[in-house]
Scaffold this motif. Structure first.
Motif, PDB file in Angstrom:
ATOM      1  N   PRO A   8       0.699  -1.267   0.016  1.00  0.00           N
ATOM      2  CA  PRO A   8       0.137   0.037   0.112  1.00  0.00           C
ATOM      3  C   PRO A   8       0.713   1.213   0.017  1.00  0.00           C
ATOM      4  CG  PRO A   8      -0.647  -1.422   1.772  1.00  0.00           C
ATOM      5  CD  PRO A   8       0.720  -1.974   1.088  1.00  0.00           C
ATOM      6  N   ASN A   9       0.359   2.307  -0.555  1.00  0.00           N
ATOM      7  CA  ASN A   9       1.025   3.716  -0.585  1.00  0.00           C
ATOM      8  C   ASN A   9       0.153   4.574   0.122  1.00  0.00           C
ATOM      9  OD1 ASN A   9       2.287   6.117  -1.157  1.00  0.00           O
ATOM     10  ND2 ASN A   9       1.858   5.930  -3.559  1.00  0.00           N
ATOM     11  N   PHE A  10       0.448   5.030   1.356  1.00  0.00           N
ATOM     12  CA  PHE A  10      -0.283   5.858   2.405  1.00  0.00           C
ATOM     13  C   PHE A  10      -0.164   7.115   2.039  1.00  0.00           C
ATOM     14  CE2 PHE A  10      -0.657   1.983   4.452  1.00  0.00           C
ATOM     15  CZ  PHE A  10      -1.545   1.721   4.947  1.00  0.00           C
ATOM     16  N   PRO A  11      -1.102   8.024   2.046  1.00  0.00           N
ATOM     17  CA  PRO A  11      -2.779   7.662   2.670  1.00  0.00           C
ATOM     18  C   PRO A  11      -3.483   7.132   1.562  1.00  0.00           C
ATOM     19  CG  PRO A  11      -2.485   9.961   2.826  1.00  0.00           C
ATOM     20  CD  PRO A  11      -1.161   9.453   2.211  1.00  0.00           C
ATOM     21  N   LYS A  12      -2.829   7.191   0.364  1.00  0.00           N
ATOM     22  CA  LYS A  12      -3.738   7.138  -0.823  1.00  0.00           C
ATOM     23  C   LYS A  12      -4.541   5.773  -0.810  1.00  0.00           C
ATOM     24  CE  LYS A  12      -1.731   6.091  -4.721  1.00  0.00           C
ATOM     25  NZ  LYS A  12      -2.080   4.919  -5.553  1.00  0.00           N
ATOM     26  N   ASP A  13      -3.880   4.375  -0.558  1.00  0.00           N
ATOM     27  CA  ASP A  13      -4.405   3.161  -0.579  1.00  0.00           C
ATOM     28  C   ASP A  13      -5.104   3.002   0.832  1.00  0.00           C
ATOM     29  OD1 ASP A  13      -3.514   3.007  -3.227  1.00  0.00           O
ATOM     30  OD2 ASP A  13      -1.753   1.980  -2.774  1.00  0.00           O
ATOM     31  N   ALA A  14      -5.332   3.718   1.572  1.00  0.00           N
ATOM     32  CA  ALA A  14      -6.048   3.193   2.842  1.00  0.00           C
ATOM     33  C   ALA A  14      -7.522   2.945   2.355  1.00  0.00           C
ATOM     34  CB  ALA A  14      -6.034   4.392   3.818  1.00  0.00           C
ATOM     35  N   LYS A  15      -7.848   3.738   1.462  1.00  0.00           N
ATOM     36  CA  LYS A  15      -9.383   3.246   1.003  1.00  0.00           C
ATOM     37  C   LYS A  15      -9.327   2.111   0.383  1.00  0.00           C
ATOM     38  CE  LYS A  15     -13.384   5.087  -0.433  1.00  0.00           C
ATOM     39  NZ  LYS A  15     -14.365   4.062   0.062  1.00  0.00           N
ATOM     40  N   VAL A  16      -8.360   1.544  -0.380  1.00  0.00           N
ATOM     41  CA  VAL A  16      -8.475   0.200  -0.997  1.00  0.00           C
ATOM     42  C   VAL A  16      -8.551  -0.890   0.192  1.00  0.00           C
ATOM     43  CG1 VAL A  16      -7.039  -1.724  -2.153  1.00  0.00           C
ATOM     44  CG2 VAL A  16      -7.176   0.887  -2.636  1.00  0.00           C
ATOM     45  N   ILE A  17      -7.820  -0.769   1.173  1.00  0.00           N
ATOM     46  CA  ILE A  17      -7.692  -1.556   2.414  1.00  0.00           C
ATOM     47  C   ILE A  17      -9.089  -1.558   3.108  1.00  0.00           C
ATOM     48  CG2 ILE A  17      -6.774  -2.120   4.828  1.00  0.00           C
ATOM     49  CD1 ILE A  17      -3.997  -0.886   3.562  1.00  0.00           C
ATOM     50  N   GLU A  18      -9.810  -0.445   3.341  1.00  0.00           N
ATOM     51  CA  GLU A  18     -10.841  -0.285   3.973  1.00  0.00           C
ATOM     52  C   GLU A  18     -12.004  -0.848   3.114  1.00  0.00           C
ATOM     53  OE1 GLU A  18     -13.891   3.260   5.794  1.00  0.00           O
ATOM     54  OE2 GLU A  18     -12.016   3.798   5.393  1.00  0.00           O
ATOM     55  N   ASP A  19     -11.993  -0.594   1.833  1.00  0.00           N
ATOM     56  CA  ASP A  19     -12.975  -1.258   1.045  1.00  0.00           C
ATOM     57  C   ASP A  19     -12.979  -2.745   1.111  1.00  0.00           C
ATOM     58  OD1 ASP A  19     -13.880   1.240   0.404  1.00  0.00           O
ATOM     59  OD2 ASP A  19     -12.939   1.503  -1.802  1.00  0.00           O
ATOM     60  N   LEU A  20     -11.949  -3.388   1.126  1.00  0.00           N
ATOM     61  CA  LEU A  20     -11.692  -4.778   0.972  1.00  0.00           C
ATOM     62  C   LEU A  20     -12.250  -5.482   2.161  1.00  0.00           C
ATOM     63  CD1 LEU A  20      -8.355  -5.511  -0.627  1.00  0.00           C
ATOM     64  CD2 LEU A  20     -10.280  -6.244  -1.386  1.00  0.00           C
ATOM     65  N   ALA A  21     -11.950  -4.804   3.417  1.00  0.00           N
ATOM     66  CA  ALA A  21     -12.308  -5.085   4.839  1.00  0.00           C
ATOM     67  C   ALA A  21     -13.994  -4.930   4.899  1.00  0.00           C
ATOM     68  CB  ALA A  21     -11.757  -4.044   5.891  1.00  0.00           C
ATOM     69  N   CYS A  26     -15.261  -7.727   7.438  1.00  0.00           N
ATOM     70  CA  CYS A  26     -14.221  -8.313   8.507  1.00  0.00           C
ATOM     71  C   CYS A  26     -14.280  -7.783   9.661  1.00  0.00           C
ATOM     72  CB  CYS A  26     -12.801  -7.555   7.847  1.00  0.00           C
ATOM     73  SG  CYS A  26     -12.300  -8.511   6.523  1.00  0.00           S
ATOM     74  N   GLY A  27     -14.315  -8.456  10.865  1.00  0.00           N
ATOM     75  CA  GLY A  27     -14.369  -7.786  12.262  1.00  0.00           C
ATOM     76  C   GLY A  27     -13.010  -7.630  12.708  1.00  0.00           C
ATOM     77  N   ALA A  28     -11.980  -8.130  12.139  1.00  0.00           N
ATOM     78  CA  ALA A  28     -10.553  -7.760  12.395  1.00  0.00           C
ATOM     79  C   ALA A  28      -9.669  -8.078  11.103  1.00  0.00           C
ATOM     80  CB  ALA A  28     -10.242  -8.940  13.233  1.00  0.00           C
ATOM     81  N   ILE A  29      -8.612  -6.975  11.337  1.00  0.00           N
ATOM     82  CA  ILE A  29      -7.770  -6.915  10.147  1.00  0.00           C
ATOM     83  C   ILE A  29      -6.432  -7.295  10.749  1.00  0.00           C
ATOM     84  CG2 ILE A  29      -6.845  -5.240   8.396  1.00  0.00           C
ATOM     85  CD1 ILE A  29      -9.340  -3.740   8.473  1.00  0.00           C
ATOM     86  N   LEU A  30      -5.600  -8.084  10.139  1.00  0.00           N
ATOM     87  CA  LEU A  30      -4.360  -8.351  10.758  1.00  0.00           C
ATOM     88  C   LEU A  30      -3.371  -7.764   9.604  1.00  0.00           C
ATOM     89  CD1 LEU A  30      -2.280  -9.916  12.320  1.00  0.00           C
ATOM     90  CD2 LEU A  30      -2.691 -11.772  10.886  1.00  0.00           C
ATOM     91  N   ILE A  31      -2.192  -7.055   9.969  1.00  0.00           N
ATOM     92  CA  ILE A  31      -1.420  -6.225   9.307  1.00  0.00           C
ATOM     93  C   ILE A  31      -0.107  -7.137   9.586  1.00  0.00           C
ATOM     94  CG2 ILE A  31      -0.020  -4.539   8.356  1.00  0.00           C
ATOM     95  CD1 ILE A  31      -2.942  -4.385   7.388  1.00  0.00           C
ATOM     96  N   ASP A  32       0.703  -8.039   8.809  1.00  0.00           N
ATOM     97  CA  ASP A  32       1.855  -8.703   9.263  1.00  0.00           C
ATOM     98  C   ASP A  32       2.636  -8.797   8.147  1.00  0.00           C
ATOM     99  OD1 ASP A  32       3.763 -10.351  10.089  1.00  0.00           O
ATOM    100  OD2 ASP A  32       2.525 -12.332  10.021  1.00  0.00           O
ATOM    101  N   SER A  33       3.762  -7.967   8.185  1.00  0.00           N
ATOM    102  CA  SER A  33       4.138  -7.010   9.374  1.00  0.00           C
ATOM    103  C   SER A  33       3.952  -5.715   8.964  1.00  0.00           C
ATOM    104  CB  SER A  33       5.501  -7.507   9.580  1.00  0.00           C
ATOM    105  OG  SER A  33       6.532  -7.090   8.746  1.00  0.00           O
ATOM    106  N   LEU A  34       3.890  -4.839  10.057  1.00  0.00           N
ATOM    107  CA  LEU A  34       3.732  -3.409   9.740  1.00  0.00           C
ATOM    108  C   LEU A  34       4.758  -2.763   8.873  1.00  0.00           C
ATOM    109  CD1 LEU A  34       2.620  -0.671  10.583  1.00  0.00           C
ATOM    110  CD2 LEU A  34       3.989  -0.532  12.560  1.00  0.00           C
ATOM    111  N   SER A  35       5.986  -3.215   8.993  1.00  0.00           N
ATOM    112  CA  SER A  35       7.106  -2.551   7.961  1.00  0.00           C
ATOM    113  C   SER A  35       6.830  -3.369   6.683  1.00  0.00           C
ATOM    114  CB  SER A  35       8.513  -3.075   8.423  1.00  0.00           C
ATOM    115  OG  SER A  35       8.589  -4.561   8.566  1.00  0.00           O
ATOM    116  N   GLY A  36       6.233  -4.504   6.427  1.00  0.00           N
ATOM    117  CA  GLY A  36       6.028  -4.767   4.951  1.00  0.00           C
ATOM    118  C   GLY A  36       4.742  -4.417   4.525  1.00  0.00           C
TER     119      GLY A  36
END
Length: 174
Positions: A8-21, A26-36
């Motif tokens: 993801p390219n922030f903050p632009k791609d935050a909408k993509v993550i939100e739309d997918l969730a 989704c009741g939970a979102i797991l980002i593994d790993s934060l740096s990746g």
């Protein structure tokens, strides 16, 4: 969405993550790993953009987000017990987290128990730490939290000497 190597390219791609969730309920979102999970510098103030984006997503979707992140390598004078100071990257990372749970070993042995401990919480008193190992079949075995070995002090040696000297039975002094 379907590219496993998409970063993801922030903050632009935050909408993509939100739309997918939202699309998957989704009741939970797991980002593994934060740096990746982003293309920004984790040591800089840019991390604020990433974390503010994530906070916006979870507040709008009313869900939980778990961010997996790694610690710095232990330096010579670092305590065995983990603190927020060992979290890699900008301090902004832990600033925005409501709770930080650390999983770590007291020594380098892969068979040693892992300690699980809340090192930051905005929700009240942290729960008691616990430990676990993973057996040869991949099953978790939960146990009491492993403790760091305590360095023996002069007082410890004196107490040990006195206990030995005060044991019942004949005393032999040389």
């Amino acid at each position: 969405g379907n590219d496993p190597f998409w970063i993801p390219n922030f903050p632009k791609d935050a909408k993509v993550i939100e739309d997918l969730a939202k699309q998957h309920g989704c009741g939970a979102i797991l980002i593994d790993s934060l740096s990746g999970g982003h293309a920004l510098d984790e040591n800089g103030s840019e991390m604020r953009k990433v974390l503010q984006s994530y906070l916006g997503i979870v507040s709008r979707l009313k869900c939980v987000m778990i961010l997996v992140h790694h610690i710095n390598k232990k330096r010579e004078f670092d305590s065995v017990k983990l603190t927020l100071d060992r979290v890699r990257g900008s301090s902004t990372i832990t600033q925005f987290c409501r709770s930080v749970t650390a999983l770590y070993r007291m020594d380098e042995d892969i068979k040693s128990p892992t300690r699980v401990e809340v090192i930051k919480t905005n929700f009240g008193k942290a729960p008691e730490p616990f430990g676990f190992t993973i057996d040869d079949e991949g099953l978790l075995d939960f146990a009491k939290a492993p403790e760091a070995p305590r360095a023996e002090t002069a007082v410890d040696r004196a107490v040990e000497f006195l206990r030995a000297a005060l044991r019942p039975g004949p005393m032999v002094w040389s």
